[in-house]
Design an enzyme around this catalytic site. Structure first.
Site, short mmCIF file in Angstrom:
data_model
loop_
_atom_site.label_atom_id
_atom_site.label_comp_id
_atom_site.label_asym_id
_atom_site.label_seq_id
_atom_site.Cartn_x
_atom_site.Cartn_y
_atom_site.Cartn_z
CD GLU A 121 34.26 -20.98 63.67
OE1 GLU A 121 34.22 -19.88 63.10
OE2 GLU A 121 35.28 -21.68 63.71
CE LYS A 123 28.32 -16.41 55.86
NZ LYS A 123 28.18 -14.96 55.76
CG ASP A 125 24.80 -10.06 58.47
OD1 ASP A 125 25.67 -9.94 57.58
OD2 ASP A 125 23.60 -9.84 58.28
CE1 TYR A 243 31.54 -12.29 69.89
CE2 TYR A 243 30.86 -10.53 68.41
CZ TYR A 243 30.71 -11.22 69.59
OH TYR A 243 29.73 -10.85 70.47
CE LYS A 338 23.94 -16.11 54.00
NZ LYS A 338 24.42 -15.61 52.75
CB CYS A 433 1.06 16.96 47.15
SG CYS A 433 2.27 16.94 48.48
CB CYS A 436 1.55 21.32 49.14
SG CYS A 436 1.77 20.53 47.53
CB CYS A 451 4.43 16.74 45.17
SG CYS A 451 4.14 18.47 45.58
CB CYS A 456 5.53 20.74 48.27
SG CYS A 456 5.00 19.41 49.37
#
Ligand code: IVH
Length: 515
Positions: A121, A123, A125, A243, A338, A433, A436, A451, A456
Site C-alpha cells: 500500500e 504510505k 503522508d 483514505y 521509506k 541592514c 534600512c 538589524c 527599520c
C-alpha cells in the site's frame, strides 16, 4: 441520478429521502471514486432543494443528512478519548536489504509450510484517524459515524468528530445494503489517513499569506492543523481526504481485533461500504514483486496530487498477523519502506538576505532553478552563519539540494568533482541592514546578525503582520497586501549582497563580514 427524474415523490418526507439518497450517491462518485456524473451546478440544485425542504419541515431534519456535515463547534477544545486498541506506528526499512531482512524474520516466525502473501500500500503522508461506526438506531439497520479520533499519543486521542464529519470522503452513514454486501456488522472501527491534496495545500497557504499568517511547511502539517481547528466551517472549506486502510471490530467485541481474514479483503470491504481506499494497492507473493511495486510507485509519486513518503508492506492473512504480533510500538507483520529524500545538484548563484521581525538576517540561497519531485526549486534556506560555515559553501559552488515533505528545501552538502568545480566567492554577511542600511550587530555569543534599528521598515512591517496574525490580535484583512500598502513598499523580499553594496555605494562605506 435517474430515480428522482423519473418518479415524482409525493410527500415532503419522500422527496427528502430521495434527495438525500441522490446526494449521498453523487458525493460518493465525486469524493470517493473521483468519477462525478453530474455537474457542480446540478449537485448544488439538489442540495439547495434539500436545504429548503428541511427548513420548511424542521421536524424532518436528521443529524445524518448531507446538509449537516458542518455542525456545532467544540466548546472547550477537543475531549480526550481512549483508543479501543493502541494506534501504533510502523518500523521502517530504508533499502532492499532491510526489507528482505524483515521478510526473513516474518518467514522464520511463521511455520515454514505457510504460504505468505503481502499487501503493498502507499504510505500516505498525513495523520491517522480512527473512525467508530455504530448501529444507526433506525429500523433500516445501517451504521452511522459515531466518533472520529486523532492518534494522539497512541493510547488516547482527541475527539475531532465535528471536523471529521466535514470530510466528504467519510460516509456519515453506511446503509444496511452496503454493510451486507461488504460483509460488515453495523458496529466497526475504520482506521486510515487524512491527507490534504497538494492543490488544497497551495490554496490554503496562499490564503494564509494573504491574511498575514505564516504558511504551513508541508501538507501533513496543514492537514494536522486543519483537523484540530475548532471551527468546523473552516475545516469544511479546506479539502481534506480520508483514505481507509484498517478495519477492526467495534468496541466491546469479544472476537479479537480483525474483522476479516485478510487485509486485502478488508480493503475491498471498505471500498464496497463506501470508503475511499487507495487504488494503488497490490497483493503479491514475493519480495521481488514488492520491489517492483516500490519502483513503480517511485515513478508515479510526483503525479499523484498528494504526498506519499514510502510503501507499507503488510502480511495479508490476519491469522498470520496475529501470530506475528507486535513489538513495543509496532506490528511485526508490517514494515514501512521509506523513499529516499528527493534531491538534485544545482549551482548556488547568489545568497540573499531577509530581515525578520526581530531584526534577524536570514541567508537565503538563490539557486539555479532545478526541478525536484514535480516542483521547480530556486530557493533554499541557509539558516544562519553557522550553517554556512558547517557546509563550507561558496557562491558559485554546486550543491546537493533535498526536498523532504517540506516546502522549503535544504542544502545538504557542497559537491565537488571534475564536472562541478568549486565556486570562488565567499559568502559575506552585510554589515548594514539590506532595508534600512543601519549597521547590523552580532552580539557576543549570538549566532545571528541583527538589524537593531527599531524603526527599520522591514522589521516594522513584519511586526505589524505578526501583530495582526491569528495567534495574536487576529485582525482580519490586515494581511500582506494591506501591510505593504500601509508601509508604502513591497514586503520583505530578500535582497542580494550586490544590491546592498550598490545601495551602500551612495551612502556610508560597507565593511561586509565574511563568515
Ligand atoms: S498501517 C499498526 N497503512 O504511517 C499500524 N499506516 O509510520 C497500522 N500510514 O501511524 C498502520 N499510510 O499514520 C498503515 N497504508 C498505510 C499507511 C499508514 C500511512 C501511516 C499511519 C501510521 C504511520 C506509521
Amino acid at each position: 441520478m435517474s430515480k428522482s427524474q423519473t418518479s415524482t415523490p409525493q410527500t415532503p418526507e419522500e422527496e427528502i429521502a430521495a434527495l438525500r439518497q441522490q446526494i449521498v450517491h453523487h458525493e460518493h462518485l465525486y469524493y470517493v471514486l473521483d468519477a462525478p456524473e453530474i455537474s457542480d451546478a446540478q449537485y448544488d440544485r439538489l442540495m439547495n432543494r434539500l436545504k429548503a425542504l428541511e427548513t420548511e419541515h424542521p421536524g424532518l431534519l436528521t443529524p445524518d443528512s448531507p446538509t449537516q456535515r458542518v455542525g456545532g463547534k467544540p466548546k472547550d477544545g477537543f475531549a480526550k478519548v481512549g483508543h479501543s486498541r493502541p494506534m501504533l506506528s510502523l518500523d521502517n526499512a530504508y533499502n532492499e536489504a532491510e526489507l528482505r531482512a524483515w521478510a526473513a524474520r516474518v518467514a522464520e516466525s511463521l511455520h515454514s509450510n505457510d504460504t505468505l502473501q503481502y499487501v503493498c500500500e502507499y504510505k500516505l503522508d498525513g495523520l491517522s484517524l480512527a473512525l467508530h461506526y455504530e448501529p444507526a438506531g433506525d429500523t433500516k439497520g445501517g451504521a452511522r459515524l459515531l466518533r472520529g479520533l486523532t492518534r494522539g499519543d497512541g493510547s488516547t486521542g482527541e475527539d475531532v468528530t465535528s471536523n471529521v464529519r466535514t470530510i466528504r470522503s467519510v460516509p456519515l452513514v453506511v446503509p444496511a445494503e452496503k454493510l451486507k454486501v461488504a460483509g460488515l456488522p453495523p458496529s466497526f472501527e475504520v482506521r486510515g489517513e487524512v491527507v490534504m491534496p497538494q492543490s488544497a495545500f497551495v490554496k490554503m497557504n496562499q490564503e494564509r499569506e494573504a491574511a498575514g499568517q505564516s504558511p504551513a511547511a508541508n501538507p501533513r502539517n496543514a492537514a494536522a492543523g486543519t483537523i484540530r481547528t475548532v471551527e468546523p466551517s473552516i475545516v469544511a472549506q479546506r479539502r481534506l481526504d480520508f483514505y481507509a486502510y484498517f478495519l477492526l471490530h467495534g468496541e466491546g467485541s469479544e472476537r479479537g481485533e480483525f474483522l476479516l481474514p485478510q487485509q486485502s479483503r478488508a480493503l475491498a470491504a471498505l471500498r464496497t461500504a463506501g470508503f475511499r481506499t487507495n487504488p494503488n494497492t497490490a497483493t503479491v507473493l514475493t519480495i521481488d514483486e514488492v520491489l517492483s511495486f516500490i519502483a513503480e510507485a517511485e515513478t508515479k509519486r510526483d503525479d499523484l496530487g498528494y504526498e506519499i513518503d514510502g510503501i507499507v508492506v503488510k502480511v495479508d492473512a490476519t491469522a498470520q498477523q496475529r501470530r506475528l504480533g507486535f513489538t513495543g510500538k509496532a506490528p511485526r507483520w508490517a514494515i514501512a519502506y521509506k523513499f529516499p529524500a528527493r534531491g538534485a545538484i544545482t549551482r548556488l548563484n547568489d545568497v540573499l538576505f531577509q530581515v525578520g521581525r526581530t531584526g534577524k538576517l536570514t541567508p537565503v540561497a538563490a539557486l539555479e532553478p532545478v526541478p525536484i519531485g514535480g516542483i521547480t526549486v530556486a530557493r533554499a534556506t541557509l539558516h544562519n552563519p553557522d550553517e554556512i560555515a558547517r557546509l563550507g559553501v561558496r557562491i558559485g559552488d554546486y550543491v546537493a539540494v533535498e526536498r523532504g515533505g517540506d516546502v522549503i528545501p535544504k542544502i545538504t552538502e557542497v559537491v565537488e568533482d571534475k564536472d562541478h568545480p568549486r565556486g570562488t566567492r565567499e559568502i559575506v554577511f552585510p554589515s548594514r541592514c539590506p532595508r534600512c542600511r543601519e549597521l547590523v550587530v552580532r552580539a557576543e555569543g549570538e549566532i545571528d546578525f541583527r538589524c537593531v534599528n527599531a524603526s527599520c521598515p522591514a522589521r516594522l512591517s513584519e511586526e505589524l503582520l505578526h501583530y495582526a496574525s491569528r495567534g495574536v490580535m487576529n485582525i482580519e484583512g490586515l494581511g500582506e497586501s494591506m501591510v505593504s500598502q500601509l508601509m508604502g513598499h513591497a514586503l520583505n523580499e530578500p535582497t542580494s549582497l550586490a544590491d546592498i553594496e550598490a545601495a551602500d555605494m551612495t551612502g556610508a562605506s560597507n565593511n561586509a563580514t565574511a563568515v
